[in-house]
Scaffold this motif. Structure first.
Motif, PDB file in Angstrom:
ATOM      1  N   SER A 159       0.827  -1.212   0.000  1.00 39.48           N
ATOM      2  CA  SER A 159       0.000   0.000   0.000  1.00 39.48           C
ATOM      3  C   SER A 159       0.857   1.255   0.000  1.00 39.48           C
ATOM      4  O   SER A 159       0.476   2.288  -0.560  1.00 39.48           O
ATOM      5  CB  SER A 159      -0.935   0.007   1.213  1.00 39.48           C
ATOM      6  OG  SER A 159      -0.206   0.178   2.419  1.00 39.48           O
ATOM      7  N   ARG A 161       3.665   1.571  -1.515  1.00 37.03           N
ATOM      8  CA  ARG A 161       4.364   1.712  -2.793  1.00 37.03           C
ATOM      9  C   ARG A 161       3.436   2.112  -3.931  1.00 37.03           C
ATOM     10  O   ARG A 161       3.879   2.278  -5.066  1.00 37.03           O
ATOM     11  CB  ARG A 161       5.061   0.389  -3.146  1.00 37.03           C
ATOM     12  CG  ARG A 161       6.141  -0.029  -2.153  1.00 37.03           C
ATOM     13  CD  ARG A 161       6.977  -1.169  -2.695  1.00 37.03           C
ATOM     14  NE  ARG A 161       6.199  -2.386  -2.874  1.00 37.03           N
ATOM     15  CZ  ARG A 161       6.098  -3.343  -1.951  1.00 37.03           C
ATOM     16  NH1 ARG A 161       6.719  -3.203  -0.783  1.00 37.03           N
ATOM     17  NH2 ARG A 161       5.386  -4.432  -2.182  1.00 37.03           N
ATOM     18  N   ARG A 162       2.169   2.279  -3.639  1.00 36.17           N
ATOM     19  CA  ARG A 162       1.213   2.647  -4.685  1.00 36.17           C
ATOM     20  C   ARG A 162       1.409   4.096  -5.119  1.00 36.17           C
ATOM     21  O   ARG A 162       1.993   4.907  -4.406  1.00 36.17           O
ATOM     22  CB  ARG A 162      -0.214   2.434  -4.168  1.00 36.17           C
ATOM     23  CG  ARG A 162      -0.584   0.963  -4.052  1.00 36.17           C
ATOM     24  CD  ARG A 162      -1.865   0.765  -3.259  1.00 36.17           C
ATOM     25  NE  ARG A 162      -2.990   1.484  -3.824  1.00 36.17           N
ATOM     26  CZ  ARG A 162      -3.723   1.069  -4.842  1.00 36.17           C
ATOM     27  NH1 ARG A 162      -3.440  -0.092  -5.428  1.00 36.17           N
ATOM     28  NH2 ARG A 162      -4.748   1.770  -5.291  1.00 36.17           N
ATOM     29  N   GLU A 163       0.905   4.408  -6.307  1.00 40.45           N
ATOM     30  CA  GLU A 163       1.003   5.768  -6.825  1.00 40.45           C
ATOM     31  C   GLU A 163       0.286   6.727  -5.877  1.00 40.45           C
ATOM     32  O   GLU A 163      -0.632   6.318  -5.154  1.00 40.45           O
ATOM     33  CB  GLU A 163       0.372   5.842  -8.214  1.00 40.45           C
ATOM     34  CG  GLU A 163       1.117   5.062  -9.285  1.00 40.45           C
ATOM     35  CD  GLU A 163       2.492   5.643  -9.558  1.00 40.45           C
ATOM     36  OE1 GLU A 163       2.619   6.889  -9.520  1.00 40.45           O
ATOM     37  OE2 GLU A 163       3.434   4.865  -9.793  1.00 40.45           O
ATOM     38  N   PRO A 164       0.696   8.001  -5.847  1.00 42.90           N
ATOM     39  CA  PRO A 164       0.023   8.983  -4.982  1.00 42.90           C
ATOM     40  C   PRO A 164      -1.488   8.950  -5.185  1.00 42.90           C
ATOM     41  O   PRO A 164      -1.972   8.902  -6.316  1.00 42.90           O
ATOM     42  CB  PRO A 164       0.620  10.315  -5.442  1.00 42.90           C
ATOM     43  CG  PRO A 164       1.976   9.941  -5.961  1.00 42.90           C
ATOM     44  CD  PRO A 164       1.793   8.601  -6.626  1.00 42.90           C
ATOM     45  N   GLU A 165      -2.223   8.937  -4.111  1.00 41.29           N
ATOM     46  CA  GLU A 165      -3.670   8.822  -4.170  1.00 41.29           C
ATOM     47  C   GLU A 165      -4.274   9.477  -2.942  1.00 41.29           C
ATOM     48  O   GLU A 165      -3.569   9.814  -1.991  1.00 41.29           O
ATOM     49  CB  GLU A 165      -4.078   7.341  -4.227  1.00 41.29           C
ATOM     50  CG  GLU A 165      -3.509   6.528  -3.057  1.00 41.29           C
ATOM     51  CD  GLU A 165      -3.644   5.030  -3.245  1.00 41.29           C
ATOM     52  OE1 GLU A 165      -4.323   4.609  -4.186  1.00 41.29           O
ATOM     53  OE2 GLU A 165      -3.053   4.291  -2.441  1.00 41.29           O
ATOM     54  N   GLU A 169      -8.866   6.563  -1.392  1.00 41.27           N
ATOM     55  CA  GLU A 169      -8.474   5.521  -2.342  1.00 41.27           C
ATOM     56  C   GLU A 169      -7.585   4.480  -1.670  1.00 41.27           C
ATOM     57  O   GLU A 169      -7.728   3.274  -1.906  1.00 41.27           O
ATOM     58  CB  GLU A 169      -7.760   6.155  -3.528  1.00 41.27           C
ATOM     59  CG  GLU A 169      -8.686   6.961  -4.428  1.00 41.27           C
ATOM     60  CD  GLU A 169      -7.940   7.800  -5.446  1.00 41.27           C
ATOM     61  OE1 GLU A 169      -8.494   8.047  -6.528  1.00 41.27           O
ATOM     62  OE2 GLU A 169      -6.794   8.223  -5.148  1.00 41.27           O
ATOM     63  N   ARG A 170      -6.648   4.932  -0.842  1.00 40.98           N
ATOM     64  CA  ARG A 170      -5.775   3.984  -0.149  1.00 40.98           C
ATOM     65  C   ARG A 170      -6.582   3.130   0.817  1.00 40.98           C
ATOM     66  O   ARG A 170      -6.386   1.911   0.879  1.00 40.98           O
ATOM     67  CB  ARG A 170      -4.668   4.706   0.617  1.00 40.98           C
ATOM     68  CG  ARG A 170      -3.817   3.723   1.443  1.00 40.98           C
ATOM     69  CD  ARG A 170      -2.696   4.390   2.211  1.00 40.98           C
ATOM     70  NE  ARG A 170      -1.590   4.765   1.348  1.00 40.98           N
ATOM     71  CZ  ARG A 170      -0.338   4.952   1.791  1.00 40.98           C
ATOM     72  NH1 ARG A 170      -0.059   4.792   3.072  1.00 40.98           N
ATOM     73  NH2 ARG A 170       0.614   5.311   0.973  1.00 40.98           N
ATOM     74  N   TRP A 173      -8.624   0.511  -1.014  1.00 41.66           N
ATOM     75  CA  TRP A 173      -7.758  -0.573  -1.493  1.00 41.66           C
ATOM     76  C   TRP A 173      -7.353  -1.492  -0.340  1.00 41.66           C
ATOM     77  O   TRP A 173      -7.390  -2.725  -0.471  1.00 41.66           O
ATOM     78  CB  TRP A 173      -6.514   0.017  -2.153  1.00 41.66           C
ATOM     79  CG  TRP A 173      -5.637  -1.019  -2.784  1.00 41.66           C
ATOM     80  CD1 TRP A 173      -5.736  -1.527  -4.050  1.00 41.66           C
ATOM     81  CD2 TRP A 173      -4.514  -1.687  -2.169  1.00 41.66           C
ATOM     82  NE1 TRP A 173      -4.754  -2.469  -4.260  1.00 41.66           N
ATOM     83  CE2 TRP A 173      -3.990  -2.592  -3.126  1.00 41.66           C
ATOM     84  CE3 TRP A 173      -3.910  -1.604  -0.917  1.00 41.66           C
ATOM     85  CZ2 TRP A 173      -2.884  -3.394  -2.855  1.00 41.66           C
ATOM     86  CZ3 TRP A 173      -2.813  -2.419  -0.640  1.00 41.66           C
ATOM     87  CH2 TRP A 173      -2.312  -3.303  -1.608  1.00 41.66           C
TER      88      TRP A 173
END
Length: 217
Positions: A159, A161-165, A169-170, A173
């Protein structure tokens, strides 16, 4: 049925957003209190417990004293506290300050983590000088529990390492990837339905934040 006969006519108001409705309720209560009404003679009845969040915040902002009857405050509800623990853990998985969050959600849904296994992880964390999440790979666990916790650890770290959000959204997920929401969907009880509604409200609120620390304040 009632015995008191006709009273004041019911007034109906419409609002575009829940926040506007909550602020209007707080203003109206303040107006009535200013005209002599006692706080304890005023009640707000809501249809779903998730709807209390905006009302609670509006009352706090307007300094309207209140007591929740037959329920707990939005931020104290089980699913909300679990979701915030997941966010906290994902924000600082290697920090010992995240250990309480790990204890709260590592076995939600059930991953075979009992008191003895958690104790083993605690010992490994002390030995390795790391967080409880970081100690999982260094702990000898049963095959089933070890595999389930390894997947949980990988999900939490992924979580970050995911793209900025947005925080919403995080959170959405995380709840899906850890199996938390799927487990609630598989439960057809009223309590599970209430928890899903509370999480939907929290996710909607969290979309307004870019950093996890902002919603945790």
């Amino acid at each position: 049925f009632t015995r008191k006969g006709a009273g004041m006519r019911i007034e109906t108001l419409g609002f575009a957003y829940g926040s506007e409705e909550a602020e209007a309720i707080a203003r109206e209560i303040g107006r009535r209190a200013a005209h002599g009404a006692a706080w304890h003679d005023i009640a707000v009845i809501y249809r779903q417990n998730r709807l209390s969040r905006a009302i609670e915040e509006a009352f706090i902002k307007a300094r309207v004293p209140f007591e929740i009857v037959g329920d707990v405050g939005f931020w104290q509800r089980l699913a909300v506290k679990d979701a915030l623990a997941l966010l906290s853990l994902s924000a600082s998985p290697e920090d010992r300050q995240s250990d309480e969050a790990f204890r709260r959600v590592a076995n939600k849904p059930a991953r075979g983590l009992g008191a003895k296994s958690l104790g083993e992880i605690e010992i490994a964390a002390q030995r390795e000088g790391t967080s409880l999440l970081g100690a999982v790979p260094h702990t000898k666990l049963s095959p089933k529990c070890g595999a389930a916790l390894s997947r949980f650890v990988q999900t939490i770290r992924a979580s970050g390492r995911r793209e900025p959000e947005s925080v919403g959204e995080r959170l959405s997920w995380l709840l899906e990837a850890t199996g938390y929401l799927p487990a609630l969907r598989a439960d057809d009880s009223d309590e599970a339905a209430n928890q899903r509604e509370n999480l939907a409200e929290l996710i909607s609120l969290a979309h307004d934040f870019a950093e996890i620390g902002q919603i945790m304040e």
